[in-house]
Motif scaffolding. Structure first.
Motif, mmCIF file in Angstrom:
data_model
loop_
_atom_site.group_PDB
_atom_site.id
_atom_site.type_symbol
_atom_site.label_atom_id
_atom_site.label_comp_id
_atom_site.label_asym_id
_atom_site.label_seq_id
_atom_site.Cartn_x
_atom_site.Cartn_y
_atom_site.Cartn_z
ATOM 1 N N SER A 131 0.876 -1.157 0.000
ATOM 2 C CA SER A 131 0.000 0.000 0.000
ATOM 3 C C SER A 131 0.920 1.215 0.000
ATOM 4 N N ILE A 132 0.799 2.032 -1.025
ATOM 5 C CA ILE A 132 1.821 3.073 -1.215
ATOM 6 C C ILE A 132 1.957 3.955 0.017
ATOM 7 N N GLU A 145 1.498 -3.879 -10.525
ATOM 8 C CA GLU A 145 0.170 -3.673 -11.070
ATOM 9 C C GLU A 145 -0.692 -3.051 -9.986
ATOM 10 N N PHE A 146 -1.368 -1.974 -10.336
ATOM 11 C CA PHE A 146 -2.244 -1.338 -9.358
ATOM 12 C C PHE A 146 -3.468 -2.220 -9.152
ATOM 13 N N ILE A 147 -3.830 -2.411 -7.887
ATOM 14 C CA ILE A 147 -4.924 -3.315 -7.570
ATOM 15 C C ILE A 147 -6.239 -2.554 -7.589
ATOM 16 N N TRP A 174 0.337 -4.538 -6.611
ATOM 17 C CA TRP A 174 1.064 -5.804 -6.647
ATOM 18 C C TRP A 174 2.502 -5.508 -7.003
ATOM 19 N N ILE A 175 3.428 -6.140 -6.300
ATOM 20 C CA ILE A 175 4.828 -6.045 -6.714
ATOM 21 C C ILE A 175 5.199 -7.407 -7.275
ATOM 22 N N MET A 188 2.189 -16.818 0.212
ATOM 23 C CA MET A 188 1.791 -15.887 -0.836
ATOM 24 C C MET A 188 0.360 -15.404 -0.630
ATOM 25 N N ASP A 189 0.121 -14.222 -1.102
ATOM 26 C CA ASP A 189 -1.209 -13.644 -1.035
ATOM 27 C C ASP A 189 -2.210 -14.517 -1.821
ATOM 28 N N MET A 190 -3.367 -14.797 -1.203
ATOM 29 C CA MET A 190 -4.345 -15.680 -1.843
ATOM 30 C C MET A 190 -4.790 -15.180 -3.221
ATOM 31 N N ASP A 191 -5.020 -13.868 -3.291
ATOM 32 C CA ASP A 191 -5.487 -13.310 -4.566
ATOM 33 C C ASP A 191 -4.456 -13.517 -5.667
ATOM 34 N N LEU A 192 -3.196 -13.329 -5.264
ATOM 35 C CA LEU A 192 -2.139 -13.501 -6.260
ATOM 36 C C LEU A 192 -2.041 -14.963 -6.678
#
Lengths: 261, 206
Positions: free
Chosen positions: B69-70, B110-112, B128-129, B174-178
Motif C-alpha cells: 500500500s503506497i 500492477e495497481f490493484i 502488486w509487486i 503468498m497472497d491468496m489473490d495472487l
C-alpha cells in the motif's frame, strides 16, 4: 702518463701513432662494454622469461604481484601491451606479430588486460545513464570484482584498470582517466569538461555535495554562473539533485559507492 | 560531508549487527541522498527508475511482500532512509510504481482494483509487486507440483501457500489473490483445473 717529448718531426709521427692507439683502445673498451651489457640484458631477459613462465599463474591471480611485475617491465622500457615492432630483433627474426609477453605467456597476460578493457567498457556503458559517463576507478573496481555472471568476478587493482584503459587508447579518445582532486575517474564520453565544471566536481569530491550558495561563497561566483554550471552538469547526468535539504544539493553519482562504504 | 559521511557507515553497521531486524542489504544507491528525489533530467531519471524498480523488487522478495500500500510504505525503510533523513514523497513513489507497471518497467507492478482510472488519479492504492509475475509464479507452481509428484492430486489453495510441503518454496505465504491469479494462468495453459466454491477451492494439476 709518462710522456717524452721528442723534438722535431719524429714527435709528429709518434703523437699521431699515440692518438691512434688511444682511439682504437677506446673503441675496444666501448664495444666490450656494450657487449657485456648486451649479454647482461639478454641474460636478464631470459631470466625474466623464465620468471614470467614459472610465475604466470601468480601474475594472473595476484593483483599486487601483477602491478609490481608491470612496473618492473615499464622500468625496463618493455611495454607488454605494445606490438613486437618495438623491438627490431623480434620483427626481424620472423616471430613478429605478437607482443613479447604474448609470446612468453601464450597471450594470457596480454589478454588479461584486453579482457579487462572489455569489462571496463561494458561497465562504463551500463552505468552511463546514471553517472553521465564518469565513474570513479574504485567504483569500477567494485563493480568488476562483483562480476555479472557466475564466476564472472575478477580481482583487479587500480593499476590493472589504468593499464586496461590505456590499452583502449587505439579505439579513439573515448576512454581516458582523468584526475579530479586526488581521485581518478574514468571518462567514457568524448565530452571535455570546462574549468568551471571540473572545479565543481572537485568541490563535490571534497565536500560530498555542493549547493549554489556554497559555490557563490567559496568561489566568488555570481549566482547565475554557479547556477548555469550545475544545470549543465545535471543535464549531462554528471550530478544528481537532492531537493530535500532546504537548498538544493548537488551530488555526484560517480561517488555513489564511495559514499556508501 | 562531515554531517553526512558517517551516516551511511552507521547504517551499514546496524544492518550488519541486527540482521533479524531488517536483514536486507540495501544497494549503495540507498545511501545516496539524491536517490530519494526523482531526477528532472530524463536520462538520469530513467536510470533512477530502473534502480528503484530493482530495489523494490529485491526488498519485497527478501521480505516476502507481494503487495504494497503506497501510503503505508512511505514510512517503512524501503521508501524512508532514516539515517539520511531522506524519503520518497507520495508523488514520486507513485511515479516509480507507475513506471514499474508499464512494459518499459518490465510490468513488475500492477495497481490493484484500478478499473478505468488512469495512472496518478488513484489515491495511494495498493499495488502488486511482481518480483515474479503471475505467469512466472504459474511456472514455479507447475514445477513444484511436478517435482514433488503431486500431479493429479487435489490440492487446496491453503495447503499450497501455508502447507509444510511448500515451506521452502518462494510462493510460501503468498497472497491468496495472487495465487488465484497465478493459478488462472495455469488453467489458461491447460495445466490445471480449479474446482470447488469460493473460499474452499481445490486445484488439480495435470
Amino acid at each position: 702518463m709518462d710522456r717524452r717529448r721528442t723534438p722535431g718531426l719524429s714527435s709528429l709521427s709518434s703523437r699521431g701513432l699515440q692518438s691512434h692507439h688511444y682511439t682504437t683502445h677506446g673503441a675496444a673498451l666501448r664495444t666490450r662494454n656494450a657487449q657485456s651489457l648486451e649479454t647482461q640484458l639478454s641474460v636478464f631477459q631470459s631470466l625474466l622469461h623464465n620468471f614470467a613462465l614459472t610465475h604466470s599463474k601468480d601474475i594472473r591471480a595476484n593483483p599486487a604481484f601483477r602491478a609490481e611485475f608491470a612496473r618492473m617491465c615499464s622500468a625496463l622500457n618493455i611495454d607488454f601491451l605494445a606490438s613486437s615492432y618495438h623491438r627490431d630483433g623480434r620483427a626481424a627474426d620472423g616471430k613478429g606479430g605478437e607482443s613479447i609477453w604474448a609470446q612468453l605467456l601464450g597471450g594470457s597476460v596480454n589478454d588479461f588486460y584486453f579482457n579487462l578493457g572489455v569489462l571496463v567498457v561494458e561497465e562504463c556503458r551500463s552505468t552511463r545513464a546514471e553517472n553521465g559517463g564518469l565513474i570513479s576507478v574504485s567504483d569500477l573496481k567494485a563493480r568488476i570484482s562483483k562480476g555479472r555472471g557466475i564466476g564472472g568476478g575478477m580481482d583487479v587493482s587500480d593499476d590493472d584498470i589504468k593499464r586496461a584503459v590505456e590499452s583502449l587508447s587505439p579505439l579513439g579518445s573515448c576512454f581516458s582517466i582523468m584526475k579530479i582532486g586526488h581521485r581518478s575517474l574514468i571518462r567514457s564520453v568524448p565530452k571535455e569538461l570546462n574549468t568551471d565544471q571540473s572545479t565543481v566536481l572537485e568541490a563535490i569530491q571534497v565536500l560530498g555535495y555542493v549547493t549554489v550558495s556554497m559555490l557563490q561563497l567559496n568561489l566568488n561566483w555570481e549566482r547565475p554562473r554557479a547556477h548555469a554550471v550545475v544545470e549543465d552538469l545535471m543535464a549531462d547526468s554528471l550530478v544528481w539533485v537532492d531537493t530535500q535539504a532546504g537548498e538544493n544539493e548537488y551530488w555526484s553519482p560517480a561517488f555513489i559507492t564511495a559514499t556508501a562504504t | 560531508m562531515a554531517t553526512t559521511a558517517p551516516l551511511p557507515s552507521n547504517f551499514n553497521q546496524t544492518s550488519a549487527l541486527a540482521p533479524t531486524q531488517t536483514g536486507f542489504r540495501f544497494p549503495p544507491h540507498y545511501s545516496f541522498p539524491p536517490f530519494f528525489t526523482l531526477q528532472p533530467v530524463a536520462s538520469t531519471r530513467s536510470s533512477q527508475l530502473s534502480s528503484w524498480s530493482s530495489l523494490i523488487q529485491s526488498y519485497c522478495r527478501y521480505n516476502r511482500i507481494f503487495s504494497l500500500s503506497i501510503i503505508d510504505t512511505l514510512n517503512t525503510p524501503l521508501f524512508y532512509n532514516a539515517s539520511l533523513n531522506r524519503r520518497l514523497n507520495l508523488r514520486d513513489a507513485k511515479a516509480i510504481l507507475s513506471y514499474m507497471s508499464t512494459s518499459e518497467g518490465d510490468n513488475r507492478a500492477e495497481f490493484i482494483g484500478r478499473g478505468k482510472q488512469k495512472a496518478g488519479e488513484e489515491d495511494g492504492g495498493k499495488v502488486w509487486i511482481y518480483w515474479r509475475r503471475p505467469e512466472e509464479w504459474a511456472a514455479a507452481l507447475e514445477e513444484w507440483v511436478e517435482r514433488t509428484g503431486q500431479k493429479g492430486t487435489v490440492l487446496t489453495l491453503y495447503e499450497i501457500v501455508e502447507g509444510d510441503a511448500s515451506r521452502k518454496e518462494e510462493f510460501w505465504s503468498m497472497d491468496m489473490d495472487l495465487l488465484q491469479k497465478s493459478l488462472a494462468v495455469c488453467v489458461k495453459r491447460g495445466k490445471a483445473q480449479i474446482f470447488g466454491s469460493e473460499g474452499s477451492e481445490g486445484v488439480k494439476f495435470f
